[in-house]
Design a protein around this motif. Sequence first.
Motif, PDB file in Angstrom:
ATOM      1  N   ASP A 199       0.846  -1.202   0.000  1.00 55.65           N
ATOM      2  CA  ASP A 199       0.000   0.000   0.000  1.00 55.65           C
ATOM      3  C   ASP A 199       0.877   1.246   0.000  1.00 55.65           C
ATOM      4  O   ASP A 199       0.440   2.323  -0.440  1.00 55.65           O
ATOM      5  N   LEU A 200       2.089   1.112   0.521  1.00 54.71           N
ATOM      6  CA  LEU A 200       3.036   2.226   0.541  1.00 54.71           C
ATOM      7  C   LEU A 200       4.009   2.170  -0.635  1.00 54.71           C
ATOM      8  O   LEU A 200       4.546   3.196  -1.041  1.00 54.71           O
ATOM      9  N   LEU A 201       4.249   0.966  -1.156  1.00 57.43           N
ATOM     10  CA  LEU A 201       5.193   0.776  -2.259  1.00 57.43           C
ATOM     11  C   LEU A 201       4.411   0.498  -3.546  1.00 57.43           C
ATOM     12  O   LEU A 201       3.887  -0.595  -3.742  1.00 57.43           O
ATOM     13  N   PRO A 261       2.951   9.435   3.388  1.00 58.66           N
ATOM     14  CA  PRO A 261       3.971   8.417   3.626  1.00 58.66           C
ATOM     15  C   PRO A 261       4.120   7.506   2.417  1.00 58.66           C
ATOM     16  O   PRO A 261       3.134   7.160   1.758  1.00 58.66           O
ATOM     17  N   GLY A 262       5.335   7.135   2.118  1.00 57.01           N
ATOM     18  CA  GLY A 262       5.549   6.287   0.955  1.00 57.01           C
ATOM     19  C   GLY A 262       6.898   5.591   0.992  1.00 57.01           C
ATOM     20  O   GLY A 262       7.764   5.886   1.818  1.00 57.01           O
ATOM     21  N   ASP A 305       1.619   7.950  12.818  1.00 54.98           N
ATOM     22  CA  ASP A 305       2.677   6.987  12.551  1.00 54.98           C
ATOM     23  C   ASP A 305       2.157   5.602  12.175  1.00 54.98           C
ATOM     24  O   ASP A 305       2.829   4.607  12.396  1.00 54.98           O
ATOM     25  N   THR A 306       0.954   5.534  11.591  1.00 57.08           N
ATOM     26  CA  THR A 306       0.402   4.220  11.268  1.00 57.08           C
ATOM     27  C   THR A 306       1.281   3.474  10.271  1.00 57.08           C
ATOM     28  O   THR A 306       1.404   2.250  10.334  1.00 57.08           O
ATOM     29  N   HIS A 307       1.905   4.209   9.347  1.00 60.80           N
ATOM     30  CA  HIS A 307       2.735   3.567   8.332  1.00 60.80           C
ATOM     31  C   HIS A 307       4.006   2.953   8.911  1.00 60.80           C
ATOM     32  O   HIS A 307       4.607   2.077   8.294  1.00 60.80           O
ATOM     33  N   LEU A 308       4.395   3.407  10.096  1.00 60.36           N
ATOM     34  CA  LEU A 308       5.646   2.910  10.669  1.00 60.36           C
ATOM     35  C   LEU A 308       5.551   1.445  11.067  1.00 60.36           C
ATOM     36  O   LEU A 308       6.546   0.721  11.048  1.00 60.36           O
ATOM     37  N   GLU A 309       4.366   0.996  11.455  1.00 56.80           N
ATOM     38  CA  GLU A 309       4.183  -0.419  11.772  1.00 56.80           C
ATOM     39  C   GLU A 309       4.465  -1.270  10.534  1.00 56.80           C
ATOM     40  O   GLU A 309       5.087  -2.334  10.609  1.00 56.80           O
ATOM     41  N   VAL A 310       4.019  -0.759   9.392  1.00 50.84           N
ATOM     42  CA  VAL A 310       4.220  -1.486   8.139  1.00 50.84           C
ATOM     43  C   VAL A 310       5.701  -1.496   7.768  1.00 50.84           C
ATOM     44  O   VAL A 310       6.266  -2.523   7.378  1.00 50.84           O
ATOM     45  N   LEU A 311       6.333  -0.336   7.909  1.00 51.79           N
ATOM     46  CA  LEU A 311       7.746  -0.247   7.555  1.00 51.79           C
ATOM     47  C   LEU A 311       8.616  -1.080   8.485  1.00 51.79           C
ATOM     48  O   LEU A 311       9.618  -1.664   8.058  1.00 51.79           O
TER      49      LEU A 311
END
Length: 646
Positions: free
Chosen positions: A5-7, A76-77, A111-117
């Motif tokens: 979803d980010l990449l 975020p990406g 910071d929701t994307h940080l869990e994914v990263l």
Amino acid sequence: MKITDLLKKEGVSLNQTVADQNAAIDLMVALHDKVGNLNDKAAFKAAIEAREAKGSTAVGMGIAVPHAKSAAVKQPGLVAITVPSGVDYKSLDGKESNLLFMIAAPEGAADTHLEVLSKLMTMLMDVNFTKSLVEAKTADEFLSLIDKQEAERDKKEAEKEAGKAPAASAAPAKKTCNILAVTACPTGIAHTYMAAEALEQSANDNGISIKVETDGSGGAKNVLTDAEIKAADIIIVAADKNVEMARFNGKKVIKASTADAIHHSADLINRAIAGDAAVYQHSGPVEAGASFDNESAGRKAYKHLMNGVSHMLPFVIGGGILIAIAFLLDDYSIDPGNFGSNTPIAAWFKSIGGTAFGFMLPILAGFIAQSIADRPGLAVGFVGGALAASGATFAAPGGNVPSAFLGALVAGFAAGYLVNGLKKITAGLPAALEGIKPVLIYPLCGILIIGLVMCAINPIVGALNNWIYDILEGMGTGSTLILGALLGAMMATDMGGPLNKAAYAFGLASLAAQNETGFMIMAAIMVGGMVPPIAIALATIFFKKKFTVAERKSGPVNFIMGLSFITEGAIPFAAADPLHVIPSLMVGSAVSGALSMLFKCSLRAPHGGIFVFPVVGNVAMYLVALLAGSLVGCFMLGILKKDVEQ
């Protein structure tokens, strides 16, 4: 949220040849810009370069993960490139990087994307997985490999949580050993989680159980409890920034960097098994945010309170001194009622100082809540403190009733425990919804509920305020000494709160009468408000053992605050030890107020402190009243306050 979803496909560029590190950065920044993740391409590149200047983000094993948090990021990406021939990215292991991911994180965003990263970072510790990514022929294949690996990892995590995970490696343990670890890096995006994964893998290879606390950008996860620390044989701290160490006092501790944990995790685990570490002896104060399970409720409340006070202090000092400068530069004769803002330069200083002061209550409440509930509590606490300052109620516009300092304290604790309650309530939600909790559920529900709480609290404090005012008005001037002592004590009770404001409002009303009695009342009120900061400043000099090092350093600033009639300068000290500090200051202010009345001192200005002393009636005795009350308050502090543990 999934990694892909980010990449995006458009953010993947394979089989590239780049000349050097700068060329690789340019390529990945261009990919971010192409995908639409940036609003300022040049500024984001500058942020990436600034991060690299602190130390290479090449983690070794052919992997580099440049990253930055910046206002130049729109959303975020993640982008990725492969360089099969390799590029020198200044890796600590000396090897060239051929798999590079660049993370763009918005500044100040959730910071929701940080869990994914963080999940991606741990996946990259699998050598076979990274090799397959480098060898991918198309972007679709690249993304498919990530999806497959992520699904397998999620399945294992789900089985682990359900108690169905396969047994740990059957490799025999070299020695029974209970190991704990903490990993942390400055940005908390990449190295923190890769270090944790490497330690877990090496421990598993040795048949050793390990629990790793990760202090990432989204807050501390998998936090070590006091019981676990007590039972541990040894603790590995792999960190590139300060972490709370007081809790490890008396335990064997191995200190290392995240790079050591990533590249030499087996060595660290072997050292831990061998017990090759010195016993850690902590010195200095316990850092804000420390957690001790066996603390009393009072001690925990004090810790939360001090977290708020320590963050509030710079706003009180900076804003207060700027307001004092405004009075120094102003011309009282232009308009006594507008003293501090009569001239443009004075108004400018007062505006800046007042703005800084305006942050005081939201900061206090916000960081109390953050201490209780970690980062999710911050926004809810900020809003609660702001509502205490604005005085929001259920009434129609214009009916606001500020609850000030006391209301902000209530808001901070209420917000923190409220968010903790929301965490428990939402604990049973599906794992797929985990990412929306900090960005949607906690702030939305928390802010709504704290709004309702403060709309109920503010009118109660307002009613108290009116009741006190009515009592003062009913007293009249029958006993000037008692009235002066009472008004002085009220100015020191909550320092900007309802009691302080009730006394000050009574002074303004008396001043409006334009008679000698009204001028005497205003003088007693101002001298009572000047005493608390001055008494604090004196006490930090005469009774040093009663204050922490930080308090002794900031104490003398209160001379300026007190002389400028900025009572709020004493708030951080009162908040830290209210049971001993507030009564001491009340007695000192009461003495000053009573003496001011006794000496028939008068004041025609509503504010200004020492800067309006030229218009004070009987100014010499007014100084005597101020000095006497300040000394009484100082020595009361010396008697009542306990020596602090330095």
